[in-house]
Design a protein around this motif. Structure first.
Motif, mmCIF file in Angstrom:
data_model
loop_
_atom_site.group_PDB
_atom_site.id
_atom_site.type_symbol
_atom_site.label_atom_id
_atom_site.label_comp_id
_atom_site.label_asym_id
_atom_site.label_seq_id
_atom_site.Cartn_x
_atom_site.Cartn_y
_atom_site.Cartn_z
ATOM 1 N N ILE A 23 0.839 -1.204 0.000
ATOM 2 C CA ILE A 23 0.000 0.000 0.000
ATOM 3 C C ILE A 23 0.872 1.251 0.000
ATOM 4 N N HIS A 24 1.921 1.247 0.810
ATOM 5 C CA HIS A 24 2.804 2.418 0.885
ATOM 6 C C HIS A 24 3.542 2.671 -0.429
ATOM 7 N N ALA A 25 3.661 1.679 -1.257
ATOM 8 C CA ALA A 25 4.346 1.835 -2.543
ATOM 9 C C ALA A 25 3.433 2.432 -3.615
ATOM 10 N N LEU A 26 2.135 2.504 -3.322
ATOM 11 C CA LEU A 26 1.185 3.024 -4.310
ATOM 12 C C LEU A 26 1.269 4.547 -4.399
ATOM 13 N N PRO A 27 0.805 5.097 -5.511
ATOM 14 C CA PRO A 27 0.708 6.564 -5.610
ATOM 15 C C PRO A 27 -0.285 7.095 -4.567
ATOM 16 N N ALA A 28 -0.094 8.337 -4.149
ATOM 17 C CA ALA A 28 -0.880 8.933 -3.059
ATOM 18 C C ALA A 28 -2.384 8.853 -3.300
ATOM 19 N N GLU A 29 -2.838 9.046 -4.529
ATOM 20 C CA GLU A 29 -4.279 9.041 -4.805
ATOM 21 C C GLU A 29 -4.924 7.691 -4.477
ATOM 22 N N TYR A 30 -4.171 6.605 -4.584
ATOM 23 C CA TYR A 30 -4.686 5.268 -4.248
ATOM 24 C C TYR A 30 -4.307 4.878 -2.821
ATOM 25 N N ARG A 31 -3.150 5.343 -2.411
ATOM 26 C CA ARG A 31 -2.607 4.942 -1.109
ATOM 27 C C ARG A 31 -3.457 5.448 0.054
ATOM 28 N N LEU A 32 -3.831 6.725 0.038
ATOM 29 C CA LEU A 32 -4.527 7.318 1.187
ATOM 30 C C LEU A 32 -5.835 6.607 1.538
ATOM 31 N N PRO A 33 -6.726 6.370 0.573
ATOM 32 C CA PRO A 33 -7.962 5.647 0.952
ATOM 33 C C PRO A 33 -7.687 4.216 1.413
ATOM 34 N N LEU A 34 -6.715 3.588 0.779
ATOM 35 C CA LEU A 34 -6.397 2.211 1.171
ATOM 36 C C LEU A 34 -5.762 2.153 2.557
ATOM 37 N N GLU A 35 -4.925 3.145 2.878
ATOM 38 C CA GLU A 35 -4.304 3.161 4.212
ATOM 39 C C GLU A 35 -5.357 3.271 5.298
ATOM 40 N N GLU A 36 -6.355 4.123 5.071
ATOM 41 C CA GLU A 36 -7.422 4.279 6.064
ATOM 42 C C GLU A 36 -8.189 2.970 6.255
ATOM 43 N N ALA A 37 -8.550 2.346 5.154
ATOM 44 C CA ALA A 37 -9.278 1.073 5.232
ATOM 45 C C ALA A 37 -8.405 -0.005 5.869
ATOM 46 N N PHE A 38 -7.149 -0.010 5.516
ATOM 47 C CA PHE A 38 -6.212 -0.992 6.072
ATOM 48 C C PHE A 38 -6.067 -0.810 7.576
ATOM 49 N N ASP A 39 -5.910 0.444 8.018
ATOM 50 C CA ASP A 39 -5.775 0.714 9.452
ATOM 51 C C ASP A 39 -7.028 0.285 10.221
ATOM 52 N N ARG A 40 -8.202 0.547 9.655
ATOM 53 C CA ARG A 40 -9.446 0.111 10.310
ATOM 54 C C ARG A 40 -9.524 -1.413 10.387
ATOM 55 N N THR A 41 -9.106 -2.062 9.316
ATOM 56 C CA THR A 41 -9.130 -3.527 9.274
ATOM 57 C C THR A 41 -8.178 -4.122 10.297
#
Length: 91
Positions: A23-41
């Protein structure tokens, strides 16, 4: 059972780490929403694990308490029967 749960938990931690790196390797536009979902998970999985451990410990304690109660009940019944015999001998 606990050892298999620990193995699954360790495997999950490795998978979480790998996914986090991806996830951290993704571009910011994809990374930010995924990081939030990942942290919640991750937080939800951790809460479930803690609840499961708490319930398993509570069940273990309940089983032990039941053994003590059954022992006390048997001892009380033996004492009652002995006192009944003594009372019958007095009469």
């Amino acid at each position: 059972m606990a050892s298999s749960m620990q193995k699954n938990s360790a495997l999950s931690q490795e998978e979480y780490s790998e996914l986090s790196e991806l996830i951290h390797a993704l571009p910011a536009e994809y990374r930010l929403p995924l990081e939030e979902a990942f942290d919640r998970t991750v937080a939800a999985a951790d809460r479930r694990r803690r609840v499961l451990v708490f319930i398993q410990e509570a069940l273990s304690q309940l089983r032990l308490d039941m053994k003590y109660l059954m022992f006390d009940l048997d001892a009380t019944r033996r004492e009652r029967d002995e006192y009944k015999k003594q009372l019958d001998n007095i009469r």
